[in-house]
Design an enzyme around this catalytic site. Structure first.
Site, PDB file in Angstrom:
ATOM      1  N   GLU A 492       0.817  -1.341   0.151  1.00  0.00           N
ATOM      2  CA  GLU A 492      -0.039  -0.002  -0.005  1.00  0.00           C
ATOM      3  C   GLU A 492       0.705   1.162   0.189  1.00  0.00           C
ATOM      4  O   GLU A 492       0.476   2.191   0.856  1.00  0.00           O
ATOM      5  CB  GLU A 492      -1.067   0.044   1.373  1.00  0.00           C
ATOM      6  N   ASN A 533       2.376  -5.253  -3.088  1.00  0.00           N
ATOM      7  CA  ASN A 533       0.922  -5.449  -2.833  1.00  0.00           C
ATOM      8  C   ASN A 533       0.132  -4.322  -2.534  1.00  0.00           C
ATOM      9  O   ASN A 533       0.500  -3.150  -1.817  1.00  0.00           O
ATOM     10  CB  ASN A 533       0.979  -6.381  -1.551  1.00  0.00           C
ATOM     11  N   HIS A 569     -10.486  -6.011  -1.946  1.00  0.00           N
ATOM     12  CA  HIS A 569     -11.487  -6.104  -0.898  1.00  0.00           C
ATOM     13  C   HIS A 569     -12.855  -5.205  -1.670  1.00  0.00           C
ATOM     14  O   HIS A 569     -12.642  -4.064  -1.670  1.00  0.00           O
ATOM     15  CB  HIS A 569     -10.965  -5.131   0.070  1.00  0.00           C
ATOM     16  N   GLU A 598      -5.836 -10.932  -1.252  1.00  0.00           N
ATOM     17  CA  GLU A 598      -6.502 -10.671  -0.054  1.00  0.00           C
ATOM     18  C   GLU A 598      -8.192 -10.295  -0.446  1.00  0.00           C
ATOM     19  O   GLU A 598      -8.860  -9.811   0.142  1.00  0.00           O
ATOM     20  CB  GLU A 598      -6.433  -9.261   0.554  1.00  0.00           C
ATOM     21  N   ASP A 600     -12.098 -10.425  -0.459  1.00  0.00           N
ATOM     22  CA  ASP A 600     -13.149 -10.728  -0.047  1.00  0.00           C
ATOM     23  C   ASP A 600     -14.408  -9.835  -0.619  1.00  0.00           C
ATOM     24  O   ASP A 600     -14.059  -8.736  -1.244  1.00  0.00           O
ATOM     25  CB  ASP A 600     -13.140 -10.424   1.538  1.00  0.00           C
TER      26      ASP A 600
END
Ligand code: XIL
Length: 672
Positions: A492, A533, A569, A598, A600
């Protein structure tokens, strides 16, 4: 071709170790908070809810300047090509992990992880020594204000807002403290304000006359020095701000009876579903606002239950039992005040015990289908899952369904290395043992990030940041490189507008920190796969452009970068999968691998499980159809333990039952 420029702040005055200068950070447009910022579950009352509290970001874990964006400057020369790192210093700058950080064997009755080696950290690191301000810090008087000046503001014509009569304050435990904040601006207008690091239990109220008040009644455990910040916001330019720090000294009164005795409490443990014949543990924590330790009564312990004191925390008792029949167990817990037994706190815990047949999922396991296609298919593991009541079924299902596992929180800097020289390895050691027992690959998350940093790193001198970062990388990889082949090296580093985020690391090294981190990782783990990432980089927009430009710059500089991790996400109504596919192709065209790291898919109001299932399938297709996509990893697998559990974003529900998304993933993995 840099579509978006990486830009340096116009002025950064290095921050001395003991905060004694005004820091000028030049900022540009309106700051954006990251998607992860806005949906963090938030702080949970730390002294009560040990179930979830340990993993959460608390306000003081925020990097103070992380909502700034960086203007000006050109991109071309920011990352030097073929940098050669200087050798790490000997002796090291920061203390290396010593023997007293080495984990020790856990007692059998304190964990559900009986099938493999379970260890615990040998030491206790109380929260208050993490942030150890002294009387001398208090007596040094108020700190200078930190002024953030946007690029288009000239302080000669627009002076910053400030507070009238701000000073450090003292209060006795048991007494009420009230501090008035009266902001002013010499150029006219009424400045706004907001607080930071509000002490637990304090309130910050609007007096409806342009002032606000901090009100707090500290108790015995609050004795010591506390730091609180308040930021005044320029009436004309909202990002023109001055942040003031005041320190609050709490002392014990000579007459302790002036302090009111408040009732004790037991932590709230939410309902859990477990499997018959599995070991169950419950970490029960009693608490008292006055700092005494209440007595715990378990009014109806299950047959055969044992109670073990927690190795470091006197307030925690570990209940262990093995239910041998399907049933609903309700544990009634009571805390009794150590001074006045008429003061009590009650709590009950519900454990649903289901037969093994209730955990059988239809069809083939996702892992088996994925492995047959050479796909890494995985989840992020909850830290200390083996201390949760349902740890046994949690690990059983994870072993059946996945061939790769990420560390959700256990490798993050604040958890792993909370104080210089103190390391907490046990959670990751246990995860590595579990993964070996289950023949799973481990994905290391994350070496360099602007969040979840310990206070000692946030306060460090700018000149030390490079070595702090490199020594951390070297120590983590030194311990785990043999068992963890894939690492999120930098996480990030981009803002929503595609520029580099200001951060502890950026402040210390500028844009080069990313390159330096990768080079250190390659040096410390020559065989590991190293990836960058980030979130919101898969669909079109300035952040995605910025990411592509950054990846190209790193490649041009010879940075040892193997791939890109896409967090993903998402919400169930996301409909830009075509853009995700296009971005994946751009990464493949750069000769980089793609990892979905990651995933979801949250279900907001009005969205459905069917939409969620369909989107999971589409994202899986995007990966399966792209030869460079190496991994499909969700951020957890059961809604029980999602960081966004309010939105039920995963493919098993909180009772470990199959959702439509599980079936759609299974179906897609079985197709061509
Ligand atoms: C989250 C964890 O899931 C939470 O438990 C924790 O409180 C905050 O961090 N992007 C990342 C992850 O890279 O590390 C974050 O994990 C989620 C967003």
């Amino acid at each position: 071709m840099a579509m978006n420029a990486y830009r340096l702040p116009r002025v950064i005055v290095p921050r001395p170790a003991v905060l004694s200068a005004i820091i000028m950070i030049t900022v540009a447009a309106v700051g954006c908070s990251s998607s992860s910022d806005t949906t963090d579950p938030g702080t949970i009352a730390q002294n009560i809810d040990i179930e979830d509290g340990s993993d959460e970001l608390t306000p003081d874990q925020e990097v103070p300047s992380n909502d700034t964006q960086l203007p000006g400057g050109s991109t071309d020369t920011l990352i030097p090509a073929n940098l050669v790192l200087s050798p790490l210093p000997s002796p090291p700058l920061t203390p290396a992990p010593a023997e007293d950080s080495e984990p020790v064997r856990a007692e059998r009755n304190t964990t559900t992880a009986e099938a493999y080696f379970a260890v615990r950290d040998p030491q206790i690191i109380p929260a208050d020594i993490l942030d150890d301000l002294t009387d001398a810090d208090f007596e040094a008087g108020p700190l200078p204000a930190v002024i953030s000046t946007p690029a288009d503001v000239d302080p000669a014509t627009n002076t910053p807002p400030f507070f009238v009569d701000l000073d450090n304050v003292e209060v006795f435990a048991g007494q009420q403290l009230s501090v008035l904040f009266d902001p002013e601006d010499a150029d006219g207008g009424l400045p706004g304000m907001f607080p930071g690091n509000l002490p637990i239990g304090a309130s910050f109220d609007d007096n409806r006359n342009g002032t606000k008040s901090l009100t707090w009644r500290p108790l015995e455990p609050d004795v010591g020095i506390h730091e609180f910040t308040v930021t005044a916001v320029d009436p004309a330019v909202p990002l023109y701000r001055s942040t003031h720090t005041i320190r609050i000294k709490v002392s014990l009164p000579s007459d302790l009876s002036t302090i009111v005795n408040l009732p004790p409490s037991v932590n709230n443990i939410r309902p859990h579903t477990v499997q018959v014949d599995d070991p169950v543990v419950a970490y029960i924590k009693v608490g008292d606002p006055n700092g005494t330790i209440p007595t715990l009564n378990i009014l109806n312990p299950p047959p055969g239950a044992t109670l073990t004191p927690h190795p470091h925390e006197e307030a925690i008792t570990i209940l262990h039992f093995v239910p041998d029949a399907p049933q609903i167990i309700t544990l009634d817990l009571q805390a009794v005040d150590s001074v006045d037994p008429s003061l009590t706190g009650e709590q009950s815990v519900t454990i649903e015990v289901l037969p093994s047949s209730d955990f059988i999922r239809p069809g083939a396991r996702l892992r088996q289908l994925a492995s047959a296609r050479d796909l890494l298919f995985g989840y992020a593991v909850l830290q200390s899952y083996y201390e949760r009541p349902d740890g046994a079924i949690y690990t059983q299902i994870a072993g059946e369904e996945f061939n790769i596992v990420s560390t959700e929180n256990s490798l993050k800097f604040d958890f792993l290395n909370p104080m210089p020289g103190k390391f907490r390895w046990a959670a990751t050691d246990n995860l590595v043992q579990l993964a070996k027992a289950q023949r799973q690959t481990v994905h290391g998350h994350t070496l360099v990030w602007h969040r979840q940093l310990p206070p000692w790193v946030k306060r460090s001198a700018l000149a030390d940041r490079e070595l702090i970062m490199r020594e951390f990388i070297d120590r983590v990889l030194g311990r785990y490189a043999a068992d963890v082949p894939l690492w999120d090296v930098v996480n990030e580093s981009l803002e929503e507008d595609g520029t580099l985020r200001n951060s502890v690391w950026f402040e210390g090294m500028g844009a080069s920190y990313i390159d330096i981190a990768f080079r250190q990782a390659r040096e410390s783990a020559p065989d590991a796969t190293l990836i960058y990432n980030d979130y919101d980089i898969a669909f079109a927009g300035p952040k995605s452009d910025g990411m592509l430009a950054l990846m190209q710059q790193l490649k041009d500089a010879g940075t040892p970068l193997d791939g890109v991790g896409f967090q993903l996400h998402l919400f169930a109504d996301f409909d830009d999968v075509d853009e995700v596919i296009a971005t994946f192709q751009r990464i493949a065209d750069m000769d980089l691998d793609i990892y979905i790291t990651e995933l979801d898919i949250s279900i907001a109001d009005g969205q459905t499980e069917a939409q969620q299932a369909d989107l999971y399938e589409q994202i899986l297709s995007a990966c399966l159809d792209q030869p460079r996509c190496k991994a499909f990893q969700a951020w957890g697998y059961t809604d029980m333990y999602s960081w966004r559990s309010n939105f039920n974003p995963l493919f098993l529900d909180d009772r470990y039952q199959v959702k439509p998304a599980y079936l759609s993933l299974q179906k897609r993995l079985g197709e061509n």
